[in-house]
Motif scaffolding. Structure first.
Motif, short mmCIF file in Angstrom:
data_model
loop_
_atom_site.label_atom_id
_atom_site.label_comp_id
_atom_site.label_asym_id
_atom_site.label_seq_id
_atom_site.Cartn_x
_atom_site.Cartn_y
_atom_site.Cartn_z
N ARG A 78 34.82 46.73 40.37
CA ARG A 78 34.60 45.50 39.60
C ARG A 78 34.02 45.72 38.14
NH1 ARG A 78 29.94 41.75 41.96
NH2 ARG A 78 30.94 40.53 40.18
N PHE A 81 37.95 46.38 36.93
CA PHE A 81 38.73 45.33 36.93
C PHE A 81 37.90 44.08 37.33
CE2 PHE A 81 41.24 49.28 37.62
CZ PHE A 81 42.38 48.83 36.62
N ARG A 82 38.68 42.90 37.03
CA ARG A 82 38.07 41.52 37.34
C ARG A 82 38.72 41.13 38.78
NH1 ARG A 82 36.21 38.39 32.10
NH2 ARG A 82 36.88 40.21 30.73
N CYS A 83 37.99 40.48 39.60
CA CYS A 83 38.30 39.84 40.96
C CYS A 83 39.87 39.60 41.04
CB CYS A 83 37.69 38.85 41.66
SG CYS A 83 35.95 39.06 41.00
N LYS A 84 40.25 39.12 39.99
CA LYS A 84 41.74 38.61 39.82
C LYS A 84 42.78 39.58 39.94
CE LYS A 84 45.27 37.45 36.67
NZ LYS A 84 45.90 38.20 35.82
N PRO B 108 35.69 44.90 32.15
CA PRO B 108 36.77 44.95 33.26
C PRO B 108 38.17 44.30 32.80
CG PRO B 108 35.20 43.49 33.96
CD PRO B 108 34.61 43.91 32.65
N ARG B 109 39.29 44.91 33.14
CA ARG B 109 40.32 44.31 32.95
C ARG B 109 40.73 43.13 33.68
NH1 ARG B 109 44.66 49.42 32.46
NH2 ARG B 109 43.46 50.66 30.94
N TRP B 147 35.90 35.82 36.10
CA TRP B 147 36.31 37.00 37.26
C TRP B 147 37.43 36.62 37.93
CZ3 TRP B 147 33.91 41.57 37.17
CH2 TRP B 147 32.51 41.64 36.92
N ASN B 152 42.60 31.61 43.42
CA ASN B 152 41.73 32.48 44.46
C ASN B 152 41.18 31.58 45.14
OD1 ASN B 152 41.18 34.97 42.16
ND2 ASN B 152 42.34 35.53 44.26
#
Lengths: 162, 220
Positions: A78, A81-84, B108-109, B147, B152
């Motif tokens: 995390r 990268f994001r959760c998505k 974060p990507r 995020w 989701n």
């Protein structure tokens, strides 16, 4: 009980068998020493796991295949990268062990293999980087509320369906 | 015969240890309590039965789920190295992930390949009135959309419609609704994290709702 201390029933059984063989031919003194050492060993065992919150142990097929279970650190991923990215783009379900990941799927570029392909991240030849869990650890999300409140329900799925 | 001696020695050591621990337990706290008026029981100490984690954010080789006998375990990054400089909390990873992102400490990507893709952020707060006396829940879409992607949660976990979702703390604790993430990966439900969701105080004229029994009472 044993699992909470970080050892499995199979490991305990192996130790017992080893003791049985060891005790076959030995003196009284030897028996007493073995007893003493075994007691000390039990006391020296590490207490409950202190792993990072949200570390996922995936042991659907690993134990049955003679590999260490895979450990997925959420915290490490995390940060990058994001959760998505995994949970929407790559289709990871929100359930430990719920994706039925196999090495074949990973090499095919699915799930972990979408990044762990030698381009975005290191490739599958680094077996021990993922398969680094204590053998026999059940599938779980470490430190989850469900894990702390309810008895574990995750079970090994046995051999993967072909 | 030999097994008999083996078990005897095990028993003897267990007995010795039990006696030893008891003696320690009885003596150790007595030294802590000093009273001018005489001896006070050493049993009156805080958190007598609470065991705290000896080490937070342990490195992989010492965390209990990674196998120290595996070479790869020692190559893995210890979490404390990564958490250096990030804002802290008192639960979960002990890192405030949302604040870290807001402060720009983490990048974060949002896309697997392209680091320049920006997330689709929606700034919409949903207020959920709580029937009990707890403060009402404010659900902020902003940190969630930073995020996650809409798909989701919607429509599988939460129906995107007013009053369509029944949420209870027991469902959350058992891993449903908010508990699909909260309590597994995002901040967990602890006594220290209640107010993160239950953040809107009740209006001044708020009164607890009457129970079914009192509403149906014919002599009311």
């Amino acid at each position: 009980m044993c699992a909470a201390r970080g050892i499995t029933k199979s490991q305990a059984a192996r130790v017992l068998v080893f003791f049985g063989e060891f005790m076959e031919g030995g003196s009284m003194f030897k028996s007493a020493m073995v007893g003493l050492l075994s007691m000390l060993a039990v006391l020296m065992l590490p207490q409950a796991a202190q792993a990072e919150y949200a570390d996922v142990v995936i042991n659907n097929y690993a134990d049955a295949a003679g590999m260490r279970p895979a450990v997925f650190p959420h915290w490490y991923h995390r940060i990058r990268f994001r959760c998505k990215v995994c949970h929407a783009d790559l289709g990871f379900k929100f359930k430990a062990g719920g994706n039925k990941i196999t090495m074949a799927k990973i090499i095919d570029g699915k799930f972990c293999g979408a990044c762990h392909n030698g381009e975005i991240s290191w490739s599958v030849e680094n077996c021990g980087m993922c398969h680094s869990g204590v053998p026999g650890t059940p599938t779980q999300i470490h430190g989850s509320t469900v894990q702390r409140l309810v008895a574990p329900t995750y079970k090994s799925l046995g051999k993967p369906a072909k | 015969m030999k097994t008999k001696y083996f078990f005897l020695s095990v028993l003897a050591i267990t007995a010795l240890l039990v006696v030893g621990f008891n003696a320690q337990a009885a003596q150790a706290p007595m030294k802590e309590v000093k009273s001018a008026k005489g001896k006070v029981s050493g049993a009156n100490i805080f958190n007598r039965l609470l065991k705290k984690d000896k080490q937070r954010n342990a490195p992989p080789a010492e965390d209990g789920i990674h196998d120290p006998a595996n070479d790869g375990t020692h190559v893995l990054q210890p979490p404390l190295i990564a958490y250096d400089g990030l804002p802290t909390t008192e639960f979960g990873n002990y890192v405030d992930w949302v604040k870290s992102l807001d402060d720009g400490l983490l990048k974060p990507r949002y896309d697997r390949f392209d680091p320049t893709v920006e997330p689709l952020v929606m700034d919409l707060d949903i207020v959920r009135e709580v029937r009990a006396s707890m403060p009402d829940v404010v659900f902020p879409h902003k940190p969630h959309t930073q995020w996650l992607h809409c798909s989701n949660c919607h429509p599988k976990i939460f129906i995107p419609q007013r009053n369509a979702n029944v949420i209870s703390m027991s469902a959350i604790l058992l891993g449903q609704k908010c508990g699909v993430c909260h309590g597994k990966v995002s901040f967990p439900i602890t006594t220290k994290s209640c107010t993160k969701c239950h953040s809107k105080p009740k209006p001044a004229d708020w009164k607890p709702p009457k129970s079914e029994a009192s509403l149906k009472n014919p002599w009311r």
